[in-house]
Design an enzyme around this catalytic site. Structure first.
Site, short mmCIF file in Angstrom:
data_model
loop_
_atom_site.label_atom_id
_atom_site.label_comp_id
_atom_site.label_asym_id
_atom_site.label_seq_id
_atom_site.Cartn_x
_atom_site.Cartn_y
_atom_site.Cartn_z
N ASP A 11 42.63 27.08 32.89
CA ASP A 11 42.71 26.69 34.29
C ASP A 11 44.13 27.06 34.74
O ASP A 11 45.01 27.29 33.91
CB ASP A 11 42.45 25.19 34.40
CG ASP A 11 42.52 24.70 35.83
OD1 ASP A 11 41.97 25.37 36.73
OD2 ASP A 11 43.12 23.62 36.05
N ASP B 44 46.24 25.60 37.96
CA ASP B 44 47.06 24.49 38.43
C ASP B 44 46.95 23.30 37.48
O ASP B 44 45.86 22.84 37.18
CB ASP B 44 46.63 24.07 39.84
CG ASP B 44 46.76 25.20 40.85
OD1 ASP B 44 47.58 26.11 40.63
OD2 ASP B 44 46.02 25.18 41.85
N ASN C 162 39.58 26.91 40.42
CA ASN C 162 39.06 26.53 41.73
C ASN C 162 40.21 26.63 42.73
O ASN C 162 41.27 26.05 42.48
CB ASN C 162 38.53 25.10 41.71
CG ASN C 162 37.26 24.93 40.92
OD1 ASN C 162 36.59 25.90 40.56
ND2 ASN C 162 36.91 23.69 40.64
N HIS D 265 35.56 28.39 47.33
CA HIS D 265 34.71 27.49 48.09
C HIS D 265 35.19 26.04 48.06
O HIS D 265 35.87 25.63 47.13
CB HIS D 265 33.28 27.56 47.53
CG HIS D 265 32.73 28.93 47.51
ND1 HIS D 265 32.56 29.66 46.34
CD2 HIS D 265 32.34 29.75 48.52
CE1 HIS D 265 32.08 30.84 46.63
NE2 HIS D 265 31.94 30.93 47.94
N CYS E 46 30.02 28.90 41.45
CA CYS E 46 31.26 29.30 40.77
C CYS E 46 32.29 28.18 40.70
O CYS E 46 33.20 28.25 39.88
CB CYS E 46 31.86 30.55 41.42
SG CYS E 46 32.18 30.45 43.19
N ARG E 47 32.15 27.16 41.53
CA ARG E 47 33.14 26.08 41.51
C ARG E 47 32.92 25.19 40.29
O ARG E 47 31.87 24.62 40.11
CB ARG E 47 33.04 25.24 42.79
CG ARG E 47 34.09 24.16 42.88
CD ARG E 47 34.04 23.46 44.24
NE ARG E 47 34.93 22.32 44.22
CZ ARG E 47 36.26 22.37 44.33
NH1 ARG E 47 36.84 23.54 44.47
NH2 ARG E 47 37.00 21.29 44.28
#
Length: 184
Positions: free
Chosen positions: A7, A9, A51, A91, A99-100
């Site tokens: 990931d 952040d 995301n 999104h 995809c989120r």
């Protein structure tokens, strides 16, 4: 080659509840860039799945997101590392996209691009949705305590029995590399 999926952040860089909206707001977590380089040197192809609903919320443009990612890539490269690809979901949750994260869309696209199964691939995140997405594709969920990691740990402790937990990306990478050297 081995894969590792990170990931962004809260794992690679400092997180913000107000989103990372500019290159100046993108600040690496101590040791994370060098950890990525160490993964590369240990034979890992490193991908990022992130995301980025700030895009869908109109908080920054796609050009700004690319500039933030270029800064990240440049700083990783300065440490001797490389990210093979950064995949992002633009999104907002209300879009109900596939995809989120925790949905597996980004991870399945990485598997397609890498031409490799995600079974037993380490996926390192700081949020519960990162871990859920990892489980969905048969990967190894790894939680770091940076970013939202401590909050995730306190809210979901009983659901993390199958999850490896580390202080930060550098310590997670230490374990992955140590495990590799023990298996050779």
């Amino acid at each position: 080659m081995k894969l590792a999926i990170l990931d962004r952040d809260g794992v690679i860089n400092q997180d913000s509840d107000q989103y990372i909206k500019t290159p100046d707001e993108w600040v690496p977590i101590e040791g994370s860039l060098k950890a990525i380089a160490r993964l590369n040197h240990a034979g890992y192809r490193v991908f990022v799945a992130t995301n980025q609903s700030g895009l869908g919320r109109g908080l920054f443009s796609i050009e700004t997101l690319h500039t933030i990612h270029q800064k990240m890539m440049d700083e990783i490269q300065a440490q001797g590392g490389h990210i093979e690809a950064i995949l992002f979901c633009p999104h907002v949750p209300e879009d109900h996209c596939d995809c989120r994260k925790p949905n597996p869309g980004l991870l399945l696209e990485i598997a397609r691009r890498a031409n490799q199964s995600l079974k037993d691939v380490p996926i390192i995140g700081d949020s519960y949705r990162d871990l859920e997405a990892a489980r969905t594709v048969g990967a190894v969920p790894i939680l770091v305590k940076t970013g939202k990691g401590l909050l995730t740990l306190s809210k979901h402790a009983k659901d993390l029995r199958d999850t490896l937990i580390f202080d930060d990306l550098a310590s997670a990478v230490d374990m992955l590399i140590r495990k590799e050297t023990q298996n050779t």
